[in-house]
Design a protein around this motif. Structure first.
Motif, PDB file in Angstrom:
ATOM      1  N   ALA A 230      -3.191   1.686   7.207  1.00 39.98           N
ATOM      2  CA  ALA A 230      -2.258   2.139   6.187  1.00 39.98           C
ATOM      3  C   ALA A 230      -1.215   1.054   5.975  1.00 39.98           C
ATOM      4  O   ALA A 230      -0.031   1.212   6.261  1.00 39.98           O
ATOM      5  CB  ALA A 230      -1.611   3.454   6.609  1.00 39.98           C
TER       6      ALA A 230
ATOM      7  N   ILE B  97      -5.112   1.063   2.978  1.00 36.41           N
ATOM      8  CA  ILE B  97      -5.170   2.338   2.275  1.00 36.41           C
ATOM      9  C   ILE B  97      -3.803   3.021   2.352  1.00 36.41           C
ATOM     10  O   ILE B  97      -2.934   2.587   3.092  1.00 36.41           O
ATOM     11  CB  ILE B  97      -6.258   3.277   2.859  1.00 36.41           C
ATOM     12  N   GLY B  98      -3.639   4.094   1.599  1.00 33.69           N
ATOM     13  CA  GLY B  98      -2.374   4.825   1.593  1.00 33.69           C
ATOM     14  C   GLY B  98      -2.328   5.884   2.676  1.00 33.69           C
ATOM     15  O   GLY B  98      -3.299   6.100   3.412  1.00 33.69           O
ATOM     16  N   SER B  99      -1.184   6.562   2.748  1.00 32.36           N
ATOM     17  CA  SER B  99      -0.962   7.489   3.855  1.00 32.36           C
ATOM     18  C   SER B  99      -1.805   8.756   3.763  1.00 32.36           C
ATOM     19  O   SER B  99      -2.273   9.267   4.780  1.00 32.36           O
ATOM     20  CB  SER B  99       0.515   7.869   3.905  1.00 32.36           C
ATOM     21  N   THR B 100      -1.992   9.290   2.558  1.00 30.91           N
ATOM     22  CA  THR B 100      -2.791  10.511   2.423  1.00 30.91           C
ATOM     23  C   THR B 100      -4.242  10.212   2.769  1.00 30.91           C
ATOM     24  O   THR B 100      -4.917  10.966   3.468  1.00 30.91           O
ATOM     25  CB  THR B 100      -2.697  11.063   0.993  1.00 30.91           C
ATOM     26  N   GLU B 101      -4.701   9.067   2.264  1.00 29.85           N
ATOM     27  CA  GLU B 101      -6.062   8.671   2.565  1.00 29.85           C
ATOM     28  C   GLU B 101      -6.233   8.468   4.068  1.00 29.85           C
ATOM     29  O   GLU B 101      -7.274   8.801   4.639  1.00 29.85           O
ATOM     30  CB  GLU B 101      -6.371   7.366   1.829  1.00 29.85           C
TER      31      GLU B 101
ATOM     32  N   VAL C 250       1.228  14.788   5.868  1.00 26.81           N
ATOM     33  CA  VAL C 250       0.058  15.292   5.147  1.00 26.81           C
ATOM     34  C   VAL C 250      -0.768  16.203   6.060  1.00 26.81           C
ATOM     35  O   VAL C 250      -1.161  17.306   5.677  1.00 26.81           O
ATOM     36  CB  VAL C 250      -0.812  14.124   4.623  1.00 26.81           C
TER      37      VAL C 250
ATOM     38  N   GLU D 260       2.427   4.481  -0.475  1.00 30.73           N
ATOM     39  CA  GLU D 260       2.111   5.633  -1.298  1.00 30.73           C
ATOM     40  C   GLU D 260       3.385   6.195  -1.912  1.00 30.73           C
ATOM     41  O   GLU D 260       3.353   6.996  -2.844  1.00 30.73           O
ATOM     42  CB  GLU D 260       1.481   6.672  -0.377  1.00 30.73           C
TER      43      GLU D 260
ATOM     44  N   LEU E 145      -5.770  14.625  -2.871  1.00 35.19           N
ATOM     45  CA  LEU E 145      -6.592  14.643  -1.658  1.00 35.19           C
ATOM     46  C   LEU E 145      -6.078  15.685  -0.659  1.00 35.19           C
ATOM     47  O   LEU E 145      -6.840  16.293   0.087  1.00 35.19           O
ATOM     48  CB  LEU E 145      -6.581  13.243  -1.035  1.00 35.19           C
TER      49      LEU E 145
ATOM     50  N   SER F  70       0.828  -1.199   0.000  1.00 36.37           N
ATOM     51  CA  SER F  70       0.000   0.000   0.000  1.00 36.37           C
ATOM     52  C   SER F  70       0.862   1.248   0.000  1.00 36.37           C
ATOM     53  O   SER F  70       0.375   2.344   0.133  1.00 36.37           O
ATOM     54  CB  SER F  70      -0.887   0.017   1.241  1.00 36.37           C
TER      55      SER F  70
ATOM     56  N   ARG G  28      -6.158   4.100  -5.914  1.00 34.96           N
ATOM     57  CA  ARG G  28      -6.612   5.116  -4.939  1.00 34.96           C
ATOM     58  C   ARG G  28      -5.476   6.057  -4.565  1.00 34.96           C
ATOM     59  O   ARG G  28      -5.640   7.271  -4.532  1.00 34.96           O
ATOM     60  CB  ARG G  28      -7.071   4.443  -3.642  1.00 34.96           C
ATOM     61  N   ASN G  29      -4.311   5.468  -4.237  1.00 33.70           N
ATOM     62  CA  ASN G  29      -3.178   6.285  -3.809  1.00 33.70           C
ATOM     63  C   ASN G  29      -2.790   7.288  -4.879  1.00 33.70           C
ATOM     64  O   ASN G  29      -2.474   8.433  -4.585  1.00 33.70           O
ATOM     65  CB  ASN G  29      -1.967   5.405  -3.498  1.00 33.70           C
TER      66      ASN G  29
ATOM     67  N   ASN H 179      -5.174  10.042  -4.993  1.00 30.11           N
ATOM     68  CA  ASN H 179      -5.057  10.819  -3.771  1.00 30.11           C
ATOM     69  C   ASN H 179      -3.833  11.732  -3.750  1.00 30.11           C
ATOM     70  O   ASN H 179      -3.837  12.761  -3.094  1.00 30.11           O
ATOM     71  CB  ASN H 179      -5.038   9.902  -2.554  1.00 30.11           C
TER      72      ASN H 179
ATOM     73  N   MET I 287     -14.637   7.450   4.692  1.00 31.49           N
ATOM     74  CA  MET I 287     -13.883   7.169   3.464  1.00 31.49           C
ATOM     75  C   MET I 287     -14.834   6.689   2.375  1.00 31.49           C
ATOM     76  O   MET I 287     -15.833   6.052   2.666  1.00 31.49           O
ATOM     77  CB  MET I 287     -12.852   6.089   3.756  1.00 31.49           C
ATOM     78  N   TRP I 288     -14.503   7.002   1.107  1.00 31.92           N
ATOM     79  CA  TRP I 288     -15.331   6.471   0.023  1.00 31.92           C
ATOM     80  C   TRP I 288     -14.926   5.041  -0.315  1.00 31.92           C
ATOM     81  O   TRP I 288     -13.765   4.671  -0.239  1.00 31.92           O
ATOM     82  CB  TRP I 288     -15.318   7.364  -1.219  1.00 31.92           C
TER      83      TRP I 288
ATOM     84  N   SER J 213      -6.875  11.649   5.679  1.00 28.44           N
ATOM     85  CA  SER J 213      -8.270  12.014   5.450  1.00 28.44           C
ATOM     86  C   SER J 213      -9.199  11.273   6.418  1.00 28.44           C
ATOM     87  O   SER J 213     -10.114  11.858   6.998  1.00 28.44           O
ATOM     88  CB  SER J 213      -8.629  11.699   3.989  1.00 28.44           C
TER      89      SER J 213
ATOM     90  N   LEU K 100      -8.243  18.288   1.175  1.00 33.24           N
ATOM     91  CA  LEU K 100      -8.378  18.413   2.638  1.00 33.24           C
ATOM     92  C   LEU K 100      -8.078  19.836   3.097  1.00 33.24           C
ATOM     93  O   LEU K 100      -8.723  20.356   3.995  1.00 33.24           O
ATOM     94  CB  LEU K 100      -7.424  17.443   3.345  1.00 33.24           C
TER      95      LEU K 100
END
Ligand code: SF4
Lengths: 175, 416
Positions: free
Chosen positions: B121, B138-142, B45, A76, A161, A74, A101-102, A105, B152-153, B145, A165
């Motif tokens: 993450a 999920i990734g770090s930016t997400e 982030v 990023e 993202l 995962s 997604r990443n 984002n 989350m979507w 969020s 934000l």
């Protein structure tokens, strides 16, 4: 509402062809995960496959790959490394879910096209219309690609993202 | 038409009665986890955003696990950042060095309950589906969020039904099941989909084994692995009842059936997790290093299986054995049962709980030309060190037998 820049809605560059299942360890080896500066990460992008990739490409160049691009971890760091190396977009037959997604984002456009990899030639000039959903080739012909759902397009328009934000939480921060 | 367990969890999280595969929804998150490699990026982030207050401090878990204790000033700095963030916001769920383990194992031991919507993450967050939760990486930016918004979507995934029937024979274990499945499905065989494991075969497995199976759902592209909760799940998670199970008339994208009684030990050959062969077809492969541990196979039943092969034997000259329990709790239990001593007496190294050599960052990195036989989950080029090294993925039983003979060995001869 903030006004969006159009910067990212159109991508132009030369094609770099890659195969199927390009994994995140190849895009950015695990030993570099301790780096957090994206410019440092960028130096190692795809170095296992194309040595010196980041110095060979020009700003905006487009990766055109087969299926399952970005499979694996995962991290990023992988799309970040590509973005800061100058990659303008990645076109692939399919993407691993987390990479997809990443990438969105962090503001790296990722485009799904079943046919691009089979027809596009190495080094060909391409222009991608992200909003309209098409790739225009050097010879003027066009490939139609999947369009983004509206909220994904919005994140890309914001530039990622993070900007999204900032737009939403900027006010809280100043309180 | 009924719903799958995944659809039910996502429906509840989005405040709806019903959702269908392919729909986009916004879900409320029950638990969010980050660790020492992905967490600092998330902090960066939030720093950029200029706001870093978690939506709910009870629901954020931070675990130091990838390089523990810190192995360089760079890592030490990453640990320090997370420690400070936890302190600043009074996060109780911060796992300091010595009170931790591999993140997914810690979540399984102490946090996840059936029916939860969990994000981490880290790609192997899908492991937690073994407890009847919907859990994905999920990734770090997400993650930033999620920490700020608690939402989350999601695109509601289709589900593939993996029906496991009958029971495993001796010397064959959960790792062999999931390697066999990935070999058949390919590394993108479950792309974007939930992998639901059902059948009497799954019911016969321990929760530890189910965690091993769900852990590797991501290796075939899956969004999560998931098992319908039963009595064993409730006992493991200390809950009274499970809110969701798939309906008998739920819709599946496809079906896959595997007869566990016919399975033999499996090996994923370099450099792809779907490059799987039954052990009888692997031929002679000498091992420089054997690694037993990771979020895939560092649990007590894995150490038990390995110890029962190693017991009274020695690690072969020319081969080195590294064993890393997945959490402090497991480490202590293994010590209590005498396994730690057995590994050391056999000539192995036992390290403190962390990811270790699994991602080539710490404790057992491979040199050019070396071969590692590992119970972890990835064997990509350069995964455990040099890009000129090779990694073979196996069960703990097979890894232990390999350590004894110095080459990939069918463990069944030691486990009759
Ligand atoms: S043990 Fe390996 S796969 Fe699991 S979380 Fe750690 S690095 Fe990732």
């Amino acid at each position: 509402m903030a006004t969006y820049s159009n910067r990212i809605m159109e991508v132009q560059g030369r094609a770099w062809l890659f195969g199927d299942d390009i994994d995140t360890d190849v895009i950015l080896p695990g030993k570099y995960l301790v780096l957090t500066d994206p410019k440092e990460l960028a130096k190692h992008a795809l170095e296992g496959l194309v040595s010196g990739f980041s110095s060979k490409i020009s700003e905006g160049d487009i990766i055109v790959a087969g299926k399952n691009f970005g499979c694996g971890s995962s991290r990023e760091h992988a799309p970040l490394a590509l973005k800061y190396a100058g990659v303008g977009a990645v076109v692939a037959k399919s993407f691993s879910r987390i990479f997809f997604r990443n990438a969105i984002n962090i503001g790296l456009p990722v485009v799904i096209s079943k046919e691009a990899r089979d027809v596009i030639k190495e080094g060909e000039r391409l222009s991608i219309d992200l909003e309209g959903g098409s790739i225009t080739r050097e010879d003027g012909s066009r490939l139609i690609v999947d369009k983004y759902p509206a909220f994904l397009l919005e994140i890309l328009k914001d530039g990622g993202l993070l900007q999204n934000l900032k737009r939403r939480f900027g006010k809280e921060a100043k309180k | 038409m009924g719903m799958t367990i995944s659809e039910k969890i996502l429906a509840k999280a989005s405040g709806r009665q019903k959702v269908e595969a392919g729909e986009y929804i916004v879900g409320k998150i029950d638990l969010a986890m980050m660790h020492d490699l992905t967490g600092p990026l998330t902090l960066n982030v939030m720093k950029e955003v200029g706001y870093d207050k978690p939506w709910d401090p009870e629901k954020v878990v931070i675990i130091l696990d990838h390089q523990v204790p810190a192995n360089s000033t760079v890592t030490a700095e990453l640990h320090k950042q997370l420690r400070h963030y936890a302190r600043k916001h009074g996060l109780k769920n911060f796992h300091e060095v010595g009170r931790q383990g591999v993140c997914h194992q810690i979540l399984a031991e102490s946090y996840v309950k059936p029916g939860m919507l969990v994000v981490g993450a880290d790609s192997h967050t899908c492991s937690l589906g073994a407890l009847g939760a919907f859990a994905t990486g999920i990734g770090s930016t997400e993650m930033a969020s999620v920490i700020l918004t608690g939402e989350m979507w999601f695109k509601v995934p289709e589900t593939i039904k993996f029906e496991l029937v009958n029971r495993l024979s001796k010397g064959v274990s959960a790792k062999d099941i999931i390697l066999k499945i990935i070999g058949d499905m390919g590394v993108d065989g479950a792309l974007y989909r939930a992998a639901e494991f059902t059948g009497d075969g799954v019911e016969s497995l321990t929760v530890d084994s189910r965690l091993t199976i769900c852990n590797m759902a991501i290796e075939m592209g899956g969004k999560t692995g998931i098992v319908n909760p039963d009595k064993k799940t409730l006992e493991y998670t200390g809950t009274q009842e499970a809110p969701f199970r798939s309906d008998p008339d739920a819709e599946y994208a496809s079906h896959y059936e595997l007869d566990l009684s016919k399975l033999e030990p499996q090996v994923a050959m370099p450099h792809s997790v779907d490059n799987v062969k039954p052990i009888s077809e692997v031929g002679e492969v000498e091992a420089d290093q054997v690694f037993i541990g990771s979020c895939t196979n560092g649990r007590i039943e894995d150490l038990e299986a390995a110890a029962s092969v190693i017991r009274g034997r020695k690690v072969k000259d020319g081969t080195r054995l590294i064993v890393i329990p997945a959490s402090q709790r497991i480490y202590l239990e293994a010590e209590r049962r005498g396994y730690i001593r057995e590994f050391i007496e056999a000539g192995g190294v036992v390290c403190n709980p962390n990811c270790g050599p699994c991602l080539g960052g710490h404790m057992g990195i491979l040199a050019d030309g070396e071969v590692c036989v590992s119970t972890s989950n990835r064997n990509f080029i350069g995964r455990m060190g040099s890009t000129a090294s090779k990694v073979y993925l196996v069960s703990p039983e097979t890894a232990a037998a390999t350590a004894v003979e110095g080459k990939i060995t069918d463990p069944r001869k030691y486990l009759r």
